[in-house]
Design an enzyme around this catalytic site. Structure first.
Site, PDB file in Angstrom:
ATOM      1  N   HIS A 193       0.807  -1.229   0.000  1.00  0.00           N
ATOM      2  CA  HIS A 193       0.000   0.000   0.000  1.00  0.00           C
ATOM      3  C   HIS A 193       0.844   1.284   0.000  1.00  0.00           C
ATOM      4  CE1 HIS A 193       0.230  -0.703   4.329  1.00  0.00           C
ATOM      5  NE2 HIS A 193      -0.653  -1.649   4.286  1.00  0.00           N
TER       6      HIS A 193
ATOM      7  N   HIS B 269      -3.873  -9.545  15.152  1.00  0.00           N
ATOM      8  CA  HIS B 269      -4.144  -8.315  14.392  1.00  0.00           C
ATOM      9  C   HIS B 269      -5.033  -8.683  13.206  1.00  0.00           C
ATOM     10  CE1 HIS B 269      -3.574  -4.636  12.243  1.00  0.00           C
ATOM     11  NE2 HIS B 269      -2.437  -4.908  11.646  1.00  0.00           N
TER      12      HIS B 269
ATOM     13  N   GLU C 283      -5.606  -7.107  10.313  1.00  0.00           N
ATOM     14  CA  GLU C 283      -5.251  -6.754   8.931  1.00  0.00           C
ATOM     15  C   GLU C 283      -4.996  -8.036   8.130  1.00  0.00           C
ATOM     16  OE1 GLU C 283      -2.348  -3.598   8.543  1.00  0.00           O
ATOM     17  OE2 GLU C 283      -3.057  -3.142   6.521  1.00  0.00           O
TER      18      GLU C 283
ATOM     19  N   ASP D  30      -3.109  -9.234   5.936  1.00  0.00           N
ATOM     20  CA  ASP D  30      -1.835  -9.937   5.726  1.00  0.00           C
ATOM     21  C   ASP D  30      -1.570 -10.942   6.855  1.00  0.00           C
ATOM     22  OD1 ASP D  30      -1.660  -7.540   7.168  1.00  0.00           O
ATOM     23  OD2 ASP D  30       0.456  -7.247   6.752  1.00  0.00           O
TER      24      ASP D  30
ATOM     25  N   HIS E  50      -0.578  -2.246  15.346  1.00  0.00           N
ATOM     26  CA  HIS E  50      -0.748  -1.222  14.347  1.00  0.00           C
ATOM     27  C   HIS E  50      -2.168  -0.656  14.253  1.00  0.00           C
ATOM     28  CE1 HIS E  50      -1.016  -0.892   9.636  1.00  0.00           C
ATOM     29  NE2 HIS E  50      -0.725   0.271  10.138  1.00  0.00           N
TER      30      HIS E  50
ATOM     31  N   ASP F  12       2.872  -6.845  14.099  1.00  0.00           N
ATOM     32  CA  ASP F  12       3.562  -5.876  13.233  1.00  0.00           C
ATOM     33  C   ASP F  12       4.790  -5.229  13.890  1.00  0.00           C
ATOM     34  OD1 ASP F  12       2.132  -6.067  10.887  1.00  0.00           O
ATOM     35  OD2 ASP F  12       0.731  -4.461  11.377  1.00  0.00           O
TER      36      ASP F  12
ATOM     37  N   TYR G 191      10.586   0.188   7.847  1.00  0.00           N
ATOM     38  CA  TYR G 191       9.254  -0.316   8.215  1.00  0.00           C
ATOM     39  C   TYR G 191       8.628   0.592   9.279  1.00  0.00           C
ATOM     40  CZ  TYR G 191       5.844  -3.737   9.939  1.00  0.00           C
ATOM     41  OH  TYR G 191       4.697  -4.373  10.332  1.00  0.00           O
TER      42      TYR G 191
ATOM     43  N   HIS H 131       6.385  -9.899  10.308  1.00  0.00           N
ATOM     44  CA  HIS H 131       7.044  -9.688   9.010  1.00  0.00           C
ATOM     45  C   HIS H 131       8.553  -9.821   9.190  1.00  0.00           C
ATOM     46  CE1 HIS H 131       3.459  -8.064   7.033  1.00  0.00           C
ATOM     47  NE2 HIS H 131       3.262  -7.285   8.071  1.00  0.00           N
TER      48      HIS H 131
HETATM   49 FE1  FEO Z   1      -0.947  -4.066  10.079  1.00  0.00          FE
HETATM   50 FE2  FEO Z   1       1.241  -6.438   8.771  1.00  0.00          FE
HETATM   51  O1  FEO Z   1      -0.418  -5.604   9.095  1.00  0.00           O
END
Ligand code: FEO
Length: 392
Positions: free
Chosen positions: A22, A76, A78, A80, A142, A161, A189, A220
């Protein structure tokens, strides 16, 4: 199989193809990390993006039969990290989805399903056999529902995250790849994802300060496992979240007919000759996600744009809009540029930088059409001004 600790395995997905997340340029790809803990009640911590499902499932099957999974923790919402919970649940008849109270609401809004939820509160403990998992709410690190999972017996923090990096790699640990590269990517990041949430990050750091942590498994990138690496990333996060900067200048600009460029380069050369650490970012060639990383470390940011239709150039507007969202608070700014007949857009540049949380260090230097030697020399006055800022 990628072992993290005794009976704890990485079951994530390496996204070698990802080049944009994004708006954030990810030339090194990324990783969505999921972890299975093989205990009396086998527990999966987070999942992966939708296209990584089969690979994640294969890795889970290398460790256990998915039918045995009792808990799927969603730290989380989100996508991903939670994007494949629905697919996985079809194979896990005994599993409950463990999440925060806001996490349950978010997951229902995303999937429109009433799964078997197990909502946990901040500080609550879940026993899965030989291990206790403690949940720490991390609002805004996040999203509002984000939380971390801490395994007491193994001293592993799964902070989703936080402490992550966008790196695709066959290595799983920072010390196997390169700690310097991993810290560098963790900084990028942080600048592109976490920067607006300095206060929430500081609260999280305080909340986990009393926990003995041997391993940090972010969602990640690479895992931090040596005591020095764990200490190092925790210290970096404290520094970044406190908006500590270095005594250096970043000049960001774009140009139409090289007038603004001439000003940018004159300023750069003069600062450089004066011994001031300075970096030049021409927005035509610099990605905004790299520029924001440099902003994170710079005490003074100089922004230059010519006027186009009484407004700043679109490349400069895009950079400033990105900055307004990421809020690099406390840095000082100076502005410059060339105009033909209207200076209206310069006010917008100044206002955007102020809205981004930065402080104006002095009046902007705006020149009609092409700067002459005198116009350029006026920029030299910024050297003592910047030196004063550095000494404060
Ligand atoms: Fe806030 Fe890696 O997602």
């Amino acid at each position: 199989m990628h072992k993290v600790a005794q009976d704890v395995y990485w079951t994530g997905y390496v996204d070698w193809d990802l080049r944009v997340f994004h708006g954030y340029a990810t030339p090194m790809g990324s990783t969505y990390n999921a972890f299975i803990i093989k205990d009396e009640k086998p527990t999966l911590i987070d999942t992966v993006k939708y296209y990584g499902f089969e690979e994640m499932l294969g890795r889970i099957k290398d460790v256990i039969d998915p039918k045995e999974i009792r808990y799927i923790i969603s730290n989380h919402t989100e996508m991903d990290h939670s994007g494949t919970i629905d697919n996985l649940l079809k194979l896990c008849p005994q599993a409950e989805v463990v999440c925060s109270d806001k996490g349950e609401d978010n997951l229902k809004r995303h999937f429109k399903k009433d799964w078997p939820f197990k909502v946990v509160q901040d500080g609550e403990t879940l026993n899965i056999g030989k291990r206790d998992l403690v949940f720490k709410y991390m609002p805004m690190v996040h999203w509002p529902e984000s939380m971390a999972t801490y395994c007491v017996q193994d001293k592993i923090l799964f902070p989703n995250d936080a402490f992550g990096q966008h790196i695709a790699s066959h290595q799983r640990f920072a010390d196997e790849l390169s700690v310097d590269t991993t810290i560098q990517e963790a900084a990028k990041y942080y600048a592109n994802i976490v920067l607006p949430f300095g206060q929430p990050v500081l609260r999280v750091l305080d909340a986990i300060a009393s926990l003995p942590i041997d391993i940090i498994c972010p969602s990640h990138g690479l895992i931090w496992r040596s005591p020095s690496d764990v200490q190092s990333i925790l210290e970096q996060y404290r520094q970044w979240s406190s908006h500590q900067t270095d005594n250096r200048v970043l000049i960001i600009y774009d140009s139409m007919w090289q007038s603004t460029e001439r000003m940018a380069k004159h300023l750069y050369q003069h600062l450089d000759k004066s011994g001031i650490p300075v970096k030049l970012a021409h927005l035509e060639n610099s990605h905004i996600s790299d520029v924001i990383t440099d902003i994170m470390f710079s005490k003074v940011v100089c922004v230059g744009s010519p006027m186009l239709n009484n407004r700043m150039l679109p490349t400069v507007a895009a950079m400033l809009m990105y900055m307004k969202g990421l809020k690099p608070k406390g840095r000082k700014f100076l502005t410059f540029g060339s105009y033909g007949w209207s200076q209206q857009g310069f006010k917008e540049v100044e206002q955007s930088l102020t809205d981004a949380g930065m402080l104006q260090a002095g009046p902007g230097h705006y020149v009609r059409f092409i700067p002459d030697d005198q116009d350029l020399e006026q920029l030299n006055n910024w050297v003592p001004l910047i030196e004063k800022i550095f000494s404060e």
